[in-house]
Design a protein around this motif. Structure first.
Motif, PDB file in Angstrom:
ATOM      1  N   VAL A   1      11.497  -1.804   5.085  1.00  0.00           N
ATOM      2  CA  VAL A   1      10.368  -0.908   5.361  1.00  0.00           C
ATOM      3  C   VAL A   1       9.333  -1.030   4.246  1.00  0.00           C
ATOM      4  O   VAL A   1       8.143  -1.221   4.498  1.00  0.00           O
ATOM      5  CB  VAL A   1      10.845   0.550   5.492  1.00  0.00           C
TER       6      VAL A   1
ATOM      7  N   LEU B   1       8.967  -3.434   2.150  1.00  0.00           N
ATOM      8  CA  LEU B   1       8.413  -4.783   2.109  1.00  0.00           C
ATOM      9  C   LEU B   1       7.338  -4.945   3.180  1.00  0.00           C
ATOM     10  O   LEU B   1       6.263  -5.495   2.932  1.00  0.00           O
ATOM     11  CB  LEU B   1       9.539  -5.796   2.325  1.00  0.00           C
ATOM     12  N   ALA B   2       7.643  -4.460   4.387  1.00  0.00           N
ATOM     13  CA  ALA B   2       6.687  -4.617   5.489  1.00  0.00           C
ATOM     14  C   ALA B   2       5.419  -3.835   5.215  1.00  0.00           C
ATOM     15  O   ALA B   2       4.330  -4.240   5.591  1.00  0.00           O
ATOM     16  CB  ALA B   2       7.326  -4.160   6.795  1.00  0.00           C
ATOM     17  N   ALA B   3       5.561  -2.708   4.539  1.00  0.00           N
ATOM     18  CA  ALA B   3       4.380  -1.915   4.225  1.00  0.00           C
ATOM     19  C   ALA B   3       3.619  -2.514   3.050  1.00  0.00           C
ATOM     20  O   ALA B   3       2.585  -2.007   2.644  1.00  0.00           O
ATOM     21  CB  ALA B   3       4.774  -0.478   3.919  1.00  0.00           C
ATOM     22  N   ARG B   4       4.145  -3.614   2.503  1.00  0.00           N
ATOM     23  CA  ARG B   4       3.510  -4.338   1.416  1.00  0.00           C
ATOM     24  C   ARG B   4       3.234  -3.444   0.222  1.00  0.00           C
ATOM     25  O   ARG B   4       2.174  -3.493  -0.394  1.00  0.00           O
ATOM     26  CB  ARG B   4       2.204  -4.979   1.894  1.00  0.00           C
ATOM     27  N   LEU B   5       4.202  -2.602  -0.078  1.00  0.00           N
ATOM     28  CA  LEU B   5       4.049  -1.766  -1.258  1.00  0.00           C
ATOM     29  C   LEU B   5       4.400  -2.583  -2.489  1.00  0.00           C
ATOM     30  O   LEU B   5       5.206  -3.496  -2.440  1.00  0.00           O
ATOM     31  CB  LEU B   5       4.966  -0.549  -1.158  1.00  0.00           C
TER      32      LEU B   5
ATOM     33  N   ILE C   1       6.342   6.522   9.286  1.00  0.00           N
ATOM     34  CA  ILE C   1       6.607   5.249   8.596  1.00  0.00           C
ATOM     35  C   ILE C   1       5.714   4.160   9.190  1.00  0.00           C
ATOM     36  O   ILE C   1       5.065   3.396   8.484  1.00  0.00           O
ATOM     37  CB  ILE C   1       8.083   4.836   8.740  1.00  0.00           C
TER      38      ILE C   1
ATOM     39  N   GLY D   1       2.606   2.689   7.237  1.00  0.00           N
ATOM     40  CA  GLY D   1       2.836   1.271   6.937  1.00  0.00           C
ATOM     41  C   GLY D   1       1.847   0.353   7.634  1.00  0.00           C
ATOM     42  O   GLY D   1       1.285  -0.550   7.023  1.00  0.00           O
TER      43      GLY D   1
ATOM     44  N   LEU E   1      -1.550   1.055   5.216  1.00  0.00           N
ATOM     45  CA  LEU E   1      -1.252  -0.034   4.278  1.00  0.00           C
ATOM     46  C   LEU E   1      -1.401  -1.407   4.933  1.00  0.00           C
ATOM     47  O   LEU E   1      -1.188  -2.434   4.303  1.00  0.00           O
ATOM     48  CB  LEU E   1       0.170   0.131   3.722  1.00  0.00           C
ATOM     49  N   ARG E   2      -1.745  -1.433   6.187  1.00  0.00           N
ATOM     50  CA  ARG E   2      -1.987  -2.675   6.923  1.00  0.00           C
ATOM     51  C   ARG E   2      -0.809  -3.644   6.860  1.00  0.00           C
ATOM     52  O   ARG E   2      -0.974  -4.858   6.752  1.00  0.00           O
ATOM     53  CB  ARG E   2      -3.246  -3.374   6.404  1.00  0.00           C
ATOM     54  N   GLY E   3       0.393  -3.083   6.905  1.00  0.00           N
ATOM     55  CA  GLY E   3       1.580  -3.929   6.946  1.00  0.00           C
ATOM     56  C   GLY E   3       1.796  -4.492   8.344  1.00  0.00           C
ATOM     57  O   GLY E   3       1.034  -4.200   9.264  1.00  0.00           O
TER      58      GLY E   3
END
Lengths: 361, 507, 290
Positions: A330, A332-336, C76, C80, C84-86
């Motif tokens: 999660v 990682l996908a949100a690029r935090l 989420i 996300g 955050l453009r994930g």
């Protein structure tokens, strides 16, 4: 010397991967505290339980399946393709290996080889079917691979429960493989040469990725599929090839499962541990890079096996490790990531992060 | 012109905007009176777009002030600018293709009834506005199915519906035929006559001279001229824009054509009908035309990225009509596509990897192996040869400037030394220095004995480079000119469909 | 007789959770968010509804809690993918995995059981004419969603945001706001879908009890072209397949054959729909020329 290394080290520390793993561990610790356990005790139980003398064998045999599935999913992912049908391909590979093992007239060693190859072939064919659904029928791979998986699991389950069922047993399982139809194990551990096969597959993937024109085409397709197509990389052919390789590896994992302890196909035993999803998680964490996939697979195998040890010592359910895995992805996908100031001395131009075009279905 | 009101409609004072590495606007003053059509001119990168983005609330100025109708304002976003009576038609339209004309026009300013969109009222409103301003368009048509000229009308209707008193149009004629452009200017003039204000952002001399009242010219982020249209000339404006006498229309010496390299006969594919083209070695053939008349589809079909419905294509005498893109490249074709970010490169991949594409199966590899060292060495050679400015070959291509990325793309394709080069819009959005460099490279490539098929929306580029010019209109080649015949008037007429037989005339 | 009112009844029961989840997915699709986390949101709804119903004794509080919990969980995806453009696909997959892990973990820590929790005293939803109120609500939701999407100001703006966010933004409409709204509503609907699964025709929670229904909802969105009525028809198709599967089990087919039926029907339906669409686009004249 040290000066030149600073950007590099800060780059690693600042990478979203580091952030995600650390964030996962921190949130896991919060869960542990919430259930009244001491995080340090729990995490050290994970490590000793998985890497200690008692656990390493189990970690390596779990790692065999996790790495196999991680490779199966990483290879198409490198080109931006997501194969969600790993379970079906793996189970078909397993049941095919079981049938081959039970009915092959060849001598045992040859039967083992034949069973491995047959498992791979069926896994490959079934994954190729999902690719054809996208190429010829326009059903997105993500959906076609997943939807095909369920009937495959049902079919294998049916075979194990009815036509191939061990007579007299109350369990949904086939008869045991004949004597000698088994992968050689290291000592009296559960680690078989299946591990070697999977590691060889990883090495082959690394070589293809780094050193061949085909690997280059896969990577460029993943980074910008229109760019690759413009230069002549044929997408449908690539999808078919990559899915076939992916399915073959999944089939191999299934076959290895059947040719290792308990030397038979047991309904649900291949899918229940969630190798497919753990493998997908590892592949995503590593952005499908070959070496990273190996490292991530080992990490998740440690978590899975260590989770059992943690449960024994702290009574925290081992499902926590599954939660941890998902949280990592999660984040990682949100690029935090850590804020840019943390690991940097002076501002520098930050070249655009490689955006993965995974979502392009 | 209407009598001068007391306060100007728009007054910008000392607008300064700095981006990393460039001063986009350097204390720019711009005054636009109510009821006038004011042209804002300048080359690519002169700072026009930045200035308009600041006026419209999309960017914030580092310094300077904005007054609308005499009142000082600061806009945090476009909706604030809209509330103050401004409206902008962007160069790439901001429309919803699947929605109807009426829905597009009233979007975010809907007439309501019981909390629902009052569709009847929306339709009525569109009809009224259309009638009042001569912008006829069917309110129930899906915008995605409309031709470009009508889409632009929808954009203008959108602004009028919101009561915009000042309309900003960014390069409005880039996608129009001359006839459509004339119709647009008629509408703009009638809007100005009603007391609305029009700011026209453009780099086309002709429409400025025919359509505007006053001109402000920007160069390198500064105002270099304020002119009254009626008292100026094309030469004066051009000199102000470029800072030198009309050098952009530099015409390269013609080539010496040899054997036929590309022979296209009766080619038909999506949006392309019965096109015939021959390109010889040592020759640049230019395809002119308003965007959307089949040029892109033609080039894609030639490159093997779009299936051919009928007709024949041969390359150096070999039939490649149904060959794949890879086979065509192997036969001797290189291709510089129009969209360098989405098609021509992988921005996230390194410069070296981008430079390897297409060479990775030929000169750089053997038996399928692609050694990283040969990729690096290849990159080093091209970076040097084409003067690509990159920190090192391992940085991602996205770190390059537009001009350098285009040099990368053109260098990579020229390095194939293919007998045929397909090149689309080679200098779009590229700064002037790089334009010169790219033009010289293309001409040198021709002079080395290669065939070049060039598609460009810039007439000056076509006229400067091409030895022969074909004009495409509605998917057909409707006119062919030699270098000498290809003057702006003839090309403009043909691009508007003027060369088509009268029976096919539109409307 | 094979097709009778009983079959239809059981098809309608089977379709309710899929329909609710797919409606949420359709809204997200219209707003330009690819939501494949429906399965996970539903599973969160299942667990929360059972836990709340168990501890409060009220199935209705269970429904309410499920809606709230799934909506919170859907954040989420909203944060996300929108803020955050994930990557929405990866986020959706991760959310599905997280839901399985989290609910299994909570099942053991809260209820101390593994696998399945059921208890005769667990309060389920009342049945009215054989259906839970949520089943009726699902049909009302189709009508409401259809009207809202096609006729309301909100729906028009949502559709615009999904198609061309930058165009909407230039007109002062915040794409993020509408995307958040769509994702949160899908969370609420998935929560209801989960409550329907866990407190409807059976009252229990078992690990991974959604068993792919969220994915079927994703496919229903595709099949129904993200239109509420289309989604209803697609959900009906799966409901019929599932009901027919049960019926076939009665005549002696193994359970595995009938388990697979909905997925096979889904896939075939997708083939047919994409084939038809492709034929249509192949015949339509090219829009590039005027």
């Amino acid at each position: 010397m040290t000066h030149t290394h600073i950007p590099r080290i800060s780059g690693v520390l600042r990478s979203p991967i580091t952030f995600s793993v650390l964030a996962g561990l921190v949130i896991g610790a919060l869960f542990l505290v919430g259930t009244g356990a001491d995080p340090l005790t729990a995490y050290s139980a994970v490590l000793t339980g998985s890497l200690g003398a008692d656990g390493i064998g189990s970690t390596l045999s779990t790692g065999t399946s996790v790495l196999g599935m991680a490779l199966a999913l990483a290879i198409p992912l490198r080109a931006g393709l997501i194969n969600l049908g790993g379970d079906g391909q793996m189970v078909l590979g397993g049941i095919t290996a079981a049938v081959t093992g039970l009915y092959s007239p060849l001598p045992a060693p040859l039967t083992v080889v034949l069973a491995l190859l047959a498992g791979m072939a069926v896994g490959a064919a079934y994954a190729a079917l999902a690719a054809l659904c996208e190429n010829r029928l326009g059903v997105p791979l993500l959906v076609s691979s997943l939807l095909l998986s369920y009937p495959a699991v049902s079919l294998a389950s049916y075979l194990a429960r009815y036509p191939l069922k061990e007579p007299g047993s109350s369990l949904p399982q086939t008869r045991a493989m004949p004597d000698g139809v088994a992968l050689p194990a290291f000592g009296d551990s559960t680690v078989t040469i299946g591990l070697i096969l999977v590691v060889l597959a990883a090495a082959a993937y690394w070589f293809t990725d780094k050193r061949t024109a085909f690997g280059y085409e896969i990577r460029m397709t993943g980074l910008n599929s229109r760019f690759a197509a413009y230069a002549g990389v044929e997408r449908r052919g690539l999808t078919l090839k990559l899915m076939s390789v992916s399915g073959a590896l999944a089939g191999l994992v299934g076959a290895i499962g059947v040719l290792s302890f308990p030397y038979r196909f047991v309904d649900g035993s291949l899918t229940a541990p969630g190798y497919t999803w753990t493998g997908l998680t590892a592949a995503l964490l590593a952005a499908a890079a070959p070496l990273g996939t190996v490292i991530a697979s080992f990490f998740f195998a440690v978590l899975a096996v260590g989770g059992l040890a943690m449960e024994r010592t702290t009574e925290v359910p081992r499902e926590l490790t599954q939660v941890l895995q998902a949280i990592v992805i999660v984040f990682l996908a949100a690029r935090l990531r850590f804020p840019s100031g943390w690991f940097r001395r002076r501002p520098q131009e930050n070249p655009q992060e490689s955006p993965q075009e995974i979502g392009a279905v | 012109m209407t009598p001068q009101p007391v306060d100007p409609a728009v007054e910008l004072r000392g607008i300064t905007k700095r981006f990393p590495g460039t001063l986009a606007n350097d204390s720019v003053d711009l005054t636009v009176q109510r009821g006038e059509i004011h042209a804002l001119m300048g080359e690519n990168g002169a700072g026009k777009s930045t200035l308009m983005s600041i006026l419209y609330g999309m960017e914030r100025a580092d310094a300077g002030s904005i007054r609308i109708d005499g009142r000082e304002v600061t806009f945090g976003d476009p909706s604030a600018a809209m509330a103050a009576g401004l409206g902008m038609v962007h160069q790439s339209f901001k429309l919803f293709d699947s929605l109807t004309v009426a829905e597009n026009v009233v979007y975010a300013a809907e007439p309501r009834r019981f909390g629902l969109v009052d569709r009847a009222a929306a339709r009525r409103r569109v009809r009224e506005l259309a009638e009042e301003h001569g912008l006829a368009v069917d309110p129930d048509a899906r915008v995605g199915e409309l031709p470009v000229g009508l889409r632009q009308r929808v954009e203008i209707l959108k602004l009028l519906h919101r009561g915009a008193r000042t309309l900003i149009l960014d390069e409005p004629t880039a996608v129009l035929t001359p006839a459509e452009a004339d119709a647009l200017f008629a509408v703009l003039k009638s809007l100005a006559a009603q007391g609305r204000t029009v700011i026209l952002v453009t780099h086309k001399l002709r429409e400025v001279l025919e359509g505007s009242d006053n001109v402000t010219v920007l160069r390198d982020g500064r105002v270099v001229a304020r002119l009254v249209t009626a008292e100026t000339s094309a030469d004066e404006i051009a000199a102000a824009m470029t800072g030198r006498a009309v050098e952009l229309d530099r015409v390269h010496a013609p080539g010496t054509p040899g054997d036929v390299v590309l022979d296209v006969r009766d080619l038909t594919t999506d949006a392309v009908h019965d096109v015939g083209i021959t390109v010889h070695a040592g020759e640049i053939v230019g395809i002119a035309g308003v965007a959307g008349n089949g040029q892109s589809e033609l080039i894609e079909a030639l490159a093997g990225l779009r299936p051919v419905a009928s007709g024949q294509v041969s390359l150096k005498g070999r039939d490649i009509t149904h060959a794949s893109a890879t086979e065509r490249r192997a036969q001797g074709l290189a291709y510089v596509p129009e969209d360098r970010h989405a098609v021509g490169t992988a921005p996230a991949a390194s410069v070296a990897e981008n430079l390897a594409m297409g060479h990775h199966r030929t000169s750089l590899s053997s038996k399928g192996l692609l050694p990283p060292a040969s990729v690096r060495a290849h990159a080093g050679r091209l970076i040097e040869r084409f003067g690509i400015k990159a920190a090192n070959p391992e940085v991602p291509a996205s770190a390059l400037s537009g001009g350098n990325l285009q040099k990368l793309l053109i260098g990579r394709e020229l390095a194939h030394e293919a007998p045929l080069l397909l090149v689309e819009q080679p200098t779009r959005g590229v700064d002037i220095g790089a334009i010169q460099n790219i033009h010289d490279q293309i001409v040198a490539y021709r002079d080395a004995g290669h065939a070049v098929l060039l598609v460009s929306a810039e007439l000056s580029e076509i006229r400067g480079l091409a030895d022969r010019v074909l004009v495409m209109y509605e998917g057909r080649v409707t006119a062919t000119y030699t270098k000498d015949e290809a003057d702006e008037r003839a090309l403009g007429l043909a691009m508007a469909g003027g060369a088509v037989a009268p029976t096919e005339a539109v409307d | 007789m094979f097709f009778d009112s009983d079959l239809l009844m059981s098809a309608l029961r089977a379709l309710t959770p899929i329909l609710l989840a797919a409606l949420g997915g359709a809204l997200c699709e219209r707003a330009g968010v690819f939501n494949i986390g429906l399965e996970g949101m539903m599973l969160m709804g299942c667990f929360t509804s059972v836990a709340t119903s168990w501890f409060t004794g009220s199935a209705w509080l269970g429904v309410l809690a499920a809606a709230l919990a799934a909506a919170a969980y859907s954040l989420i995806l909203a944060v996300g993918a929108v803020t955050l453009r994930g990557d929405a696909v990866v986020l959706g997959i991760a959310m599905n995995l997280l839901a399985v892990g989290l609910t299994s973990f909570l099942l053991r820590t809260v209820f101390g059981v593994q696998g399945t929790f059921d208890d005769p005293s667990l309060a389920g939803l009342p049945l009215i004419g054989g259906f839970t109120p949520l089943a009726y609500l699902a049909f009302v939701a189709v009508a409401v969603a259809a009207v809202m999407l096609s006729r309301s100001v909100w729906g028009l703006r949502l559709r615009g945001v999904g198609e061309a966010p930058d165009a909407a933004a230039t007109l002062g409409v915040s794409p993020a706001k509408y995307k958040y709204a769509a994702v949160l509503i899908s969370g609420v609907l998935c929560g209801l879908a989960g409550a329907q699964l866990a407190l409807g025709n059976v009252t229990l929670f078992s690990e991974n009890m959604t068993a792919g229904r969220g994915w079927i909802a994703v496919v229903a969105v595709m099949l129904g072209r993200a239109a509420p009525v289309g989604v209803l028809l697609a959900a009906l198709l799966f409901g019929l397949a599932e009901a027919a599967g049960f019926r076939l089990q009665g005549v002696g087919l193994p359970q595995q054959a009938t388990d697979a039926a909905p997925y096979v029907v889904t896939l075939v339906a997708l083939f047919l729909s994409t084939a038809r669409r492709r034929r249509r686009t192949a015949n339509s004249p090219s829009g590039a020329t005027t």
